[in-house]
Scaffold this motif. Structure first.
Motif, PDB file in Angstrom:
ATOM      1  N   THR A 134       9.048   9.407   4.845  1.00  0.00           N
ATOM      2  CA  THR A 134       9.758   8.141   4.733  1.00  0.00           C
ATOM      3  C   THR A 134       8.883   7.130   3.933  1.00  0.00           C
ATOM      4  OG1 THR A 134      10.498   7.935   6.862  1.00  0.00           O
ATOM      5  CG2 THR A 134      10.706   5.965   5.742  1.00  0.00           C
ATOM      6  N   LEU A 135       7.709   7.181   3.802  1.00  0.00           N
ATOM      7  CA  LEU A 135       6.703   6.499   2.820  1.00  0.00           C
ATOM      8  C   LEU A 135       5.592   7.602   2.304  1.00  0.00           C
ATOM      9  CD1 LEU A 135       5.623   4.096   1.450  1.00  0.00           C
ATOM     10  CD2 LEU A 135       4.069   3.512   3.457  1.00  0.00           C
ATOM     11  N   ASN A 136       5.484   7.541   1.131  1.00  0.00           N
ATOM     12  CA  ASN A 136       4.358   8.337   0.746  1.00  0.00           C
ATOM     13  C   ASN A 136       3.582   7.929  -0.559  1.00  0.00           C
ATOM     14  OD1 ASN A 136       2.640  10.720   0.526  1.00  0.00           O
ATOM     15  ND2 ASN A 136       4.139  12.042  -0.026  1.00  0.00           N
ATOM     16  N   VAL A 137       2.450   7.113  -0.213  1.00  0.00           N
ATOM     17  CA  VAL A 137       1.725   6.614  -1.321  1.00  0.00           C
ATOM     18  C   VAL A 137       0.646   7.471  -1.642  1.00  0.00           C
ATOM     19  CG1 VAL A 137       2.504   4.372  -0.546  1.00  0.00           C
ATOM     20  CG2 VAL A 137       0.123   5.149   0.136  1.00  0.00           C
ATOM     21  N   LYS A 138       0.335   7.745  -2.898  1.00  0.00           N
ATOM     22  CA  LYS A 138      -0.728   8.679  -3.399  1.00  0.00           C
ATOM     23  C   LYS A 138      -1.506   7.690  -4.401  1.00  0.00           C
ATOM     24  CE  LYS A 138       1.363  12.943  -2.881  1.00  0.00           C
ATOM     25  NZ  LYS A 138       2.386  13.691  -3.364  1.00  0.00           N
ATOM     26  N   ASP A 139      -2.764   8.124  -4.198  1.00  0.00           N
ATOM     27  CA  ASP A 139      -3.867   7.399  -4.912  1.00  0.00           C
ATOM     28  C   ASP A 139      -3.705   6.168  -5.604  1.00  0.00           C
ATOM     29  OD1 ASP A 139      -5.109   9.925  -4.702  1.00  0.00           O
ATOM     30  OD2 ASP A 139      -3.834  11.030  -6.346  1.00  0.00           O
ATOM     31  N   LEU A 140      -3.371   5.135  -4.840  1.00  0.00           N
ATOM     32  CA  LEU A 140      -3.166   3.878  -5.520  1.00  0.00           C
ATOM     33  C   LEU A 140      -4.548   3.094  -5.870  1.00  0.00           C
ATOM     34  CD1 LEU A 140      -0.498   2.244  -2.876  1.00  0.00           C
ATOM     35  CD2 LEU A 140      -0.108   3.653  -5.085  1.00  0.00           C
ATOM     36  N   THR A 141      -4.537   2.432  -6.989  1.00  0.00           N
ATOM     37  CA  THR A 141      -5.357   1.780  -7.416  1.00  0.00           C
ATOM     38  C   THR A 141      -4.798   0.455  -7.721  1.00  0.00           C
ATOM     39  OG1 THR A 141      -5.404   2.255  -9.689  1.00  0.00           O
ATOM     40  CG2 THR A 141      -6.982   3.793  -8.209  1.00  0.00           C
ATOM     41  N   LYS A 142      -5.757  -0.911  -7.336  1.00  0.00           N
ATOM     42  CA  LYS A 142      -5.404  -2.223  -7.881  1.00  0.00           C
ATOM     43  C   LYS A 142      -6.518  -2.913  -8.138  1.00  0.00           C
ATOM     44  CE  LYS A 142      -2.303  -5.485  -8.238  1.00  0.00           C
ATOM     45  NZ  LYS A 142      -1.103  -5.403  -9.250  1.00  0.00           N
ATOM     46  N   THR A 143      -6.762  -3.446  -9.195  1.00  0.00           N
ATOM     47  CA  THR A 143      -7.756  -4.441  -9.331  1.00  0.00           C
ATOM     48  C   THR A 143      -7.341  -5.764  -9.891  1.00  0.00           C
ATOM     49  OG1 THR A 143      -9.254  -2.711 -10.036  1.00  0.00           O
ATOM     50  CG2 THR A 143      -9.921  -4.908 -10.794  1.00  0.00           C
ATOM     51  N   TYR A 144      -7.421  -6.738  -9.092  1.00  0.00           N
ATOM     52  CA  TYR A 144      -7.189  -8.152  -9.760  1.00  0.00           C
ATOM     53  C   TYR A 144      -8.389  -8.782 -10.702  1.00  0.00           C
ATOM     54  CZ  TYR A 144      -3.939  -8.396  -5.841  1.00  0.00           C
ATOM     55  OH  TYR A 144      -2.883  -8.282  -5.171  1.00  0.00           O
ATOM     56  N   ASN A 145      -7.810  -9.209 -11.918  1.00  0.00           N
ATOM     57  CA  ASN A 145      -8.777  -9.965 -12.840  1.00  0.00           C
ATOM     58  C   ASN A 145      -9.700  -8.872 -13.417  1.00  0.00           C
ATOM     59  OD1 ASN A 145      -7.596 -12.519 -12.011  1.00  0.00           O
ATOM     60  ND2 ASN A 145      -9.195 -12.679 -10.535  1.00  0.00           N
ATOM     61  N   ALA A 146      -8.991  -7.747 -13.897  1.00  0.00           N
ATOM     62  CA  ALA A 146      -9.842  -6.807 -14.439  1.00  0.00           C
ATOM     63  C   ALA A 146     -10.788  -7.082 -15.729  1.00  0.00           C
ATOM     64  CB  ALA A 146      -8.894  -5.244 -14.880  1.00  0.00           C
ATOM     65  N   GLY A 147     -11.700  -6.908 -15.608  1.00  0.00           N
ATOM     66  CA  GLY A 147     -12.456  -7.175 -16.709  1.00  0.00           C
ATOM     67  C   GLY A 147     -12.926  -8.666 -16.916  1.00  0.00           C
ATOM     68  N   LYS A 148     -12.592  -9.388 -16.093  1.00  0.00           N
ATOM     69  CA  LYS A 148     -12.783 -10.945 -16.040  1.00  0.00           C
ATOM     70  C   LYS A 148     -13.916 -11.499 -15.053  1.00  0.00           C
ATOM     71  CE  LYS A 148      -8.047 -11.546 -17.633  1.00  0.00           C
ATOM     72  NZ  LYS A 148      -6.954 -12.027 -16.607  1.00  0.00           N
ATOM     73  N   PRO A 149     -14.331 -12.643 -15.144  1.00  0.00           N
ATOM     74  CA  PRO A 149     -14.997 -13.176 -14.013  1.00  0.00           C
ATOM     75  C   PRO A 149     -14.074 -13.061 -12.604  1.00  0.00           C
ATOM     76  CG  PRO A 149     -14.825 -14.460 -15.731  1.00  0.00           C
ATOM     77  CD  PRO A 149     -14.357 -13.475 -16.173  1.00  0.00           C
ATOM     78  N   GLY A 150     -14.612 -12.679 -11.501  1.00  0.00           N
ATOM     79  CA  GLY A 150     -13.733 -12.850 -10.515  1.00  0.00           C
ATOM     80  C   GLY A 150     -12.929 -11.529 -10.257  1.00  0.00           C
ATOM     81  N   GLU A 151     -13.289 -10.384 -11.048  1.00  0.00           N
ATOM     82  CA  GLU A 151     -12.603  -9.218 -11.052  1.00  0.00           C
ATOM     83  C   GLU A 151     -12.760  -8.552  -9.320  1.00  0.00           C
ATOM     84  OE1 GLU A 151     -13.109  -5.540 -13.568  1.00  0.00           O
ATOM     85  OE2 GLU A 151     -14.333  -5.044 -12.205  1.00  0.00           O
ATOM     86  N   VAL A 152     -11.793  -8.291  -8.754  1.00  0.00           N
ATOM     87  CA  VAL A 152     -11.769  -7.717  -7.322  1.00  0.00           C
ATOM     88  C   VAL A 152     -11.000  -6.200  -7.625  1.00  0.00           C
ATOM     89  CG1 VAL A 152     -11.198  -8.258  -5.116  1.00  0.00           C
ATOM     90  CG2 VAL A 152     -11.096  -9.950  -6.673  1.00  0.00           C
ATOM     91  N   ARG A 153     -11.489  -5.209  -7.098  1.00  0.00           N
ATOM     92  CA  ARG A 153     -11.245  -3.793  -6.993  1.00  0.00           C
ATOM     93  C   ARG A 153     -10.700  -3.670  -5.696  1.00  0.00           C
ATOM     94  NH1 ARG A 153     -15.499  -0.309  -9.847  1.00  0.00           N
ATOM     95  NH2 ARG A 153     -13.980   1.288  -9.969  1.00  0.00           N
ATOM     96  N   VAL A 154      -9.510  -4.059  -5.626  1.00  0.00           N
ATOM     97  CA  VAL A 154      -8.952  -3.965  -4.009  1.00  0.00           C
ATOM     98  C   VAL A 154      -8.597  -2.688  -3.464  1.00  0.00           C
ATOM     99  CG1 VAL A 154      -7.135  -4.979  -2.523  1.00  0.00           C
ATOM    100  CG2 VAL A 154      -8.097  -6.266  -4.454  1.00  0.00           C
ATOM    101  N   LEU A 155      -7.982  -1.889  -4.351  1.00  0.00           N
ATOM    102  CA  LEU A 155      -7.591  -0.315  -3.834  1.00  0.00           C
ATOM    103  C   LEU A 155      -8.174   0.563  -4.841  1.00  0.00           C
ATOM    104  CD1 LEU A 155      -3.643  -0.979  -3.397  1.00  0.00           C
ATOM    105  CD2 LEU A 155      -5.750  -1.270  -1.667  1.00  0.00           C
TER     106      LEU A 155
END
Ligand code: ADP
Ligand code: ADP
Length: 225
Positions: A3-24
């Motif tokens: 029903t759900l198949n998620v693969k290799d997700l990446t997510k970064t907020y504020n990439a390359g900026k102060p406050g960068e968060v690499r969440v997934l």
């Protein structure tokens, strides 16, 4: 087919900026029809981000999301929104019910928006309320309901259009422990009755232990527990 198949997700907020968060940082999760997965994560670990991406409310930087066998990353925004409305139900920690409408109307309205007749929508709404034990509260507005009753209405609303996938983010997180257990029982009853696939995020390890399996999100990756 998942029903759900998620693969290799990446997510970064504020990439390359102060406050960068690499969440997934490479998250994969596959959920079969009828399977209920508990998602455990410390606050800030990225569980809301993961649920939003899995439910097509947000997009990842890379990786894929397939729902019922269809790769959502390849669809247009408009198509994706249509699939989300048809196949995904969301539950949050706070109910987000429409305050000026009754419990019943809150469950009827999304069905009308989906083309269901008023009579059929009302019958389904009443049946759902009955299954979570509050049919006698149908005509009450949210403000006249207890916190646990409000969440039960929100569960019914999430299932109103018979989604294939339920995503719940701390569904009993703002209730006191006793109420939380009862309301959680009501949710599990509904989920098991309908044979939905579900991902339910919770801090409560005792609740998580009642699901078919559990995963933990830490440092951007999922591990089985
Ligand atoms: P959780 O639901 O596990 O508490 P979230 O997915 O809400 O975690 O957030 C994970 C991290 O990403 C947190 O550090 C949060 O502050 C950050 N974050 C979430 N959304 C955004 C955003 N839109 N912009 C910047 N940072 C964000
Ligand atoms: P919850 O954990 O109850 O889902 P949050 O407080 O984590 O809610 O997030 C609420 C909204 O704010 C989300 O849409 C999230 O993406 C956004 N958000 C969370 N943290 C940040 C942040 N540090 N900067 C910007 N937006 C954020």
């Amino acid at each position: 087919e998942y029903t759900l198949n998620v693969k290799d997700l990446t997510k970064t907020y504020n990439a390359g900026k102060p406050g960068e968060v690499r969440v997934l940082q490479g998250v994969s999760l596959a959920v079969k029809p009828g399977e209920v997965v508990g998602l455990v994560a410390p606050s800030g670990a990225g569980k809301s981000t993961l649920l939003h991406i899995a439910g097509l409310l947000d997009s990842a930087d890379s990786g894929s999301v397939a729902i019922a066998g269809t790769d959502m990353t390849k669809l247009s925004d408009r198509k994706r929104t249509a699939v989300r409305r048809d196949t995904v139900g969301f539950i949050y920690q706070f109910h987000h019910l429409l305050p000026e409408f009754s419990a019943l109307e809150n469950i009827v309205i999304p069905q009308l928006a989906n083309g269901v007749s008023d009579t059929a929508a009302q019958a389904r709404a009443l049946d759902l309320l009955d299954r979570v034990g509050i049919a006698d509260r149908a005509s009450h507005r949210p403000a006249a309901l207890s916190g646990g009753e409000q969440q039960r209405v929100a569960f019914c609303r999430a299932l109103a259009n018979e989604p294939a996938l339920l995503l719940a983010d701390e569904p009993t997180g703002n209730l006191d422990p006793d109420t939380s257990d009862q309301v959680f029982d009501a949710l599990m009853g509904l989920v098991r009755d309908t044979g939905l696939a579900a991902v339910i995020a919770t801090h409560n390890l005792a609740l998580a232990a009642r699901m078919d399996r559990q995963v933990r999100l830490t440092a951007g990756v999922l591990e089985m527990i």
